[in-house]
Design an enzyme around this catalytic site. Structure first.
Site, PDB file in Angstrom:
ATOM      1  N   GLY A  66      12.775  54.201  16.525  1.00 32.58           N
ATOM      2  CA  GLY A  66      13.939  53.181  17.260  1.00 32.58           C
ATOM      3  C   GLY A  66      13.537  51.922  16.404  1.00 32.58           C
ATOM      4  N   SER A  67      14.027  51.089  17.100  1.00 31.82           N
ATOM      5  CA  SER A  67      14.256  49.493  16.435  1.00 31.82           C
ATOM      6  C   SER A  67      12.908  49.014  15.843  1.00 31.82           C
ATOM      7  CB  SER A  67      14.779  48.644  17.351  1.00 31.82           C
ATOM      8  OG  SER A  67      16.209  49.067  17.757  1.00 31.82           O
ATOM      9  N   ALA A  68      11.876  49.495  16.142  1.00 37.48           N
ATOM     10  CA  ALA A  68      10.457  48.849  15.558  1.00 37.48           C
ATOM     11  C   ALA A  68      10.589  48.750  13.870  1.00 37.48           C
ATOM     12  CB  ALA A  68       9.306  49.700  15.869  1.00 37.48           C
TER      13      ALA A  68
END
Length: 689
Positions: free
Chosen positions: A390-392
């Site tokens: 995800g957005s990491a």
């Protein structure tokens, strides 16, 4: 006129002198050769008939492993052993010795194969075995259509179970010992028994060595683990005596002078550092005569145990982190929609040196015997398993946009969702307004990343229209991500690291997924390397677990020896980014944790260590151990991740957390925060103490 006198020639005299000199030299040579032959001939003959063999003696312990505070993690436990060295004995002599030894020890025969039992039956019943060969087969043998080996195979095939049952336990035990005798090299000790050798067995064999030619009593070793199963999967294993050298690396080890029955590291650190952990056995010179009789033996070099490894892992911190993961996993399993949740991973690194401070992984498994759920170590999963995170990864997306010149610090983009032809509407979790690069990270805007990717691919976005992208767009982004460690092996000093899975599609919609961490997969260690690269200003450090190699000290204490090699920090590459670009990403990461509205702010309020980083939530499909029960349509799940470093200026620790399949549905259980906050708190609390 007076006649001139003829000059007398001296040539014949010179020639005679030359011949005489040659004759004299040959005479001296012949006399010398005769003298040598008569006086020293027998000595030279004996020397020519002598044969010298340099052989390896009994096993020596491997090197130890220590944690970063020089506490023993892996040690050697001595154990009694009985060995046999073939000094040129015949089969009959070995069988006689095996029969004597069988009366003194108990030898397990459970591992004896059917083939080995049949060999024994043939040896004991040669007439019956010969009778199993038909006259026609004997004729074929005489006509050289069958070989000895062919006849032997026929005998083996025709031995019945009933016939094998006639072998007595005593005969089988003698044969098992003989097989151990004959499995080793000449002049090289072979372990006959090193498991469960009783003090009584050891003593009685020692007392009867004179009547047991080739047999000896000695000390073998086994690995012991001071912290039980903690990071056991990272430490690795050593082959058993019966295994010897692994078949798949046999030639490799033999080329370095190993014997086939040597014990070697077969996984993880034991394998990776085999060349320094293995000890150097004593070498013995054995001299035999022409008939193979041993004339003399001499120790050439004494044995020495292997060098020691000092790890960068602090076992107190490791144990504390593992406890946190266990407690949170058990707690989360009691909440709704977590039937598929079974694991979590945490990696802590020094972002400036690459030293791994903690590699922790836990997995809930069902005990096959009791049917109860239990917790299992899975530290190895930090490098061997990969997930959508995800957005990491959005920090890498922003920096890729900067490098490609499609956005710059301060570039503003409207967060309105985008619609590509034949692709569902793609948007952020809510409308976030018009954002610059820093706030896009703080609030975790998907749309900002989508437009950055479109610009990298030279696309022309129009609502619900096809999006033409340059064919190399995926490669540009993936290569950039790899420079941070995402989607490439980190280079850690462990074997079998996974690089992750890369999607094969080139559809524009999947490019959008790629830049928000929902297409390719990454390991927990890759995330730790990535966040460390941002934390230290752009240097991708090579992770390492071993920080020192030490010379051994053999004084039966845990004293540490002098440094043989210090593992220096290694920069794998430096990000091609201007300092101002890195400052923008670091500022955005700081706001994620320290400014209201940041996606991690609420979870990290009140901390004193000034964290910065990024959160991640990825929509994925379940791919765990229960996958088969769902057929072709695995259920959708949510993976949670968290990358952070602290302090935000001059950081000393970087952390990656991944909780795969954390929940199903739309209710976020915050597993990444529950684990991540406690781990960071624990690190800084332990540092103070």
């Amino acid at each position: 006129m007076e006649k001139k006198k003829k000059k007398k020639s001296h040539f014949p005299i010179r020639l005679n002198l030359l011949f005489f000199s040659v004759f004299l030299l040959f005479s001296i040579l012949i006399l010398r050769l005769g003298f040598v032959q008569i006086v020293y001939g027998e000595n030279f003959k004996r020397e020519l008939e002598r044969k010298e063999d340099i052989t390896i003696n009994n096993p020596v312990p491997r090197g130890k492993m220590f944690d970063s505070n020089y506490r023993v993690i892996v040690d050697n436990v001595p154990k009694r052993a009985i060995t046999y060295t073939n000094m040129g004995a015949s089969q009959k002599e070995m069988l006689d010795t095996a029969e004597k030894l069988a009366k003194l020890i108990v030898k397990n025969v459970d591992k004896m194969t059917q083939r080995e039992k049949k060999d024994l039956w043939i040896l004991k019943n040669q007439e019956k075995a010969n009778a199993k060969i038909t006259q026609n087969e004997q004729d074929q043998f005489k006509a050289k259509k069958l070989k000895d080996n062919d006849l032997y195979k026929l005998k083996i095939e025709r031995i019945t179970d009933e016939e094998l049952s006639t072998l007595t336990p005593e005969e089988l035990e003698v044969w098992a010992i003989y097989l151990e005798f004959s499995s080793g090299y000449k002049f090289t000790p072979q372990i006959v028994k090193n498991e469960d050798v009783t003090p009584e067995e050891f003593a009685i064999v020692s007392e009867n060595l004179q009547s047991l030619p080739g047999v000896d009593t000695t000390t073998d070793w086994d690995r012991s683990y001071a912290f039980d199963q903690t990071i056991k999967s990272i430490l690795g294993n050593v082959t058993k005596t019966q295994e010897g050298l692994p078949a798949d690396r046999l030639d490799h080890f033999l080329s370095f002078g190993y014997n086939r029955n040597d014990r070697v590291g077969k996984s993880q650190l034991e394998l990776q550092y085999e060349d320094v952990l293995h000890g150097h056995k004593s070498k013995v010179k054995t001299v035999t005569d022409k008939q193979g009789n041993v004339i003399e033996t001499e120790v050439v070099t004494d044995g020495k145990r292997g060098k020691d490894l000092v790890l960068s892992i602090d076992m107190d911190l490791q144990i504390a982190v593992e406890k946190i993961i266990e407690e949170e996993l058990w707690g989360l399993k009691k909440t709704p929609n977590t039937s598929l949740l079974d694991r979590a991973y945490v990696v802590l690194m020094d972002p400036n040196s690459g030293a791994v401070l903690t590699m922790a992984g836990k997995r809930i498994v069902k005990n096959s015997e009791t049917g109860q759920l239990e917790m299992q170590d899975d530290a190895l999963g930090t490098i061997t398993t990969t997930y959508n995170v995800g957005s990491a990864v959005k920090g890498a997306t922003i920096l890729t946009g900067f490098k490609q010149g499609v956005i710059s610090p301060g570039t503003r983009i409207n967060d309105t969702g985008i619609k590509i032809a034949d692709t569902p509407l793609k948007k952020s979790y809510s409308y976030l307004g018009t954002l610059n690069d820093v706030d896009a990270l703080k609030l975790s805007s998907n749309v900002y990343m989508f437009h950055t990717a479109i610009r990298i691919g030279k696309g022309n976005y129009q609502y619900d229209k096809p999006l033409g992208l340059a064919p190399n767009t995926f490669e540009i982004i993936r290569n950039s991500f790899a420079s941070f460690g995402l989607g490439s092996r980190t280079g850690i000093d462990l074997p079998n690291e996974s690089s992750g899975l890369k999607g094969s599609s080139r559809l524009p919609g999947h490019l959008m997924d790629l830049v928000i961490g929902q297409y390719d997969t990454y390991s927990p260690l890759q995330l730790a390397q990535y966040i460390s690269t941002i934390a230290n200003g752009g240097k991708r450090m090579k992770p390492h677990i071993v920080k020192e190699i030490r010379e051994p000290i053999d004084n039966n204490t845990d004293e540490i020896g002098p440094v043989f090699q210090e593992i220096k920090p290694t920069v794998l590459n430096t990000i091609d980014a201007e300092p101002a670009w890195m400052d923008r990403v670091q500022l955005g990461f700081k706001k994620v944790f320290q400014e209201p509205g940041g996606t991690a702010f609420r979870r990290f309020t009140g901390v004193s260590y000034s964290p910065a980083g990024k959160t991640g939530t990825a929509e994925a499909f379940y791919d765990g151990p229960e996958r088969a029960k769902f057929g072709k349509e695995p259920p959708p799940v949510m993976n949670l991740s968290l990358v952070t470093y602290a302090p935000s200026t001059n950081p000393e620790v970087a952390m990656a957390v991944i909780v795969p399949w954390a929940y199903q549905g739309t209710t976020d259980n915050g597993a990444n925060f529950l684990i991540g906050r406690r781990v960071m708190d624990t690190y800084f609390t332990m540092k103070k103490n």
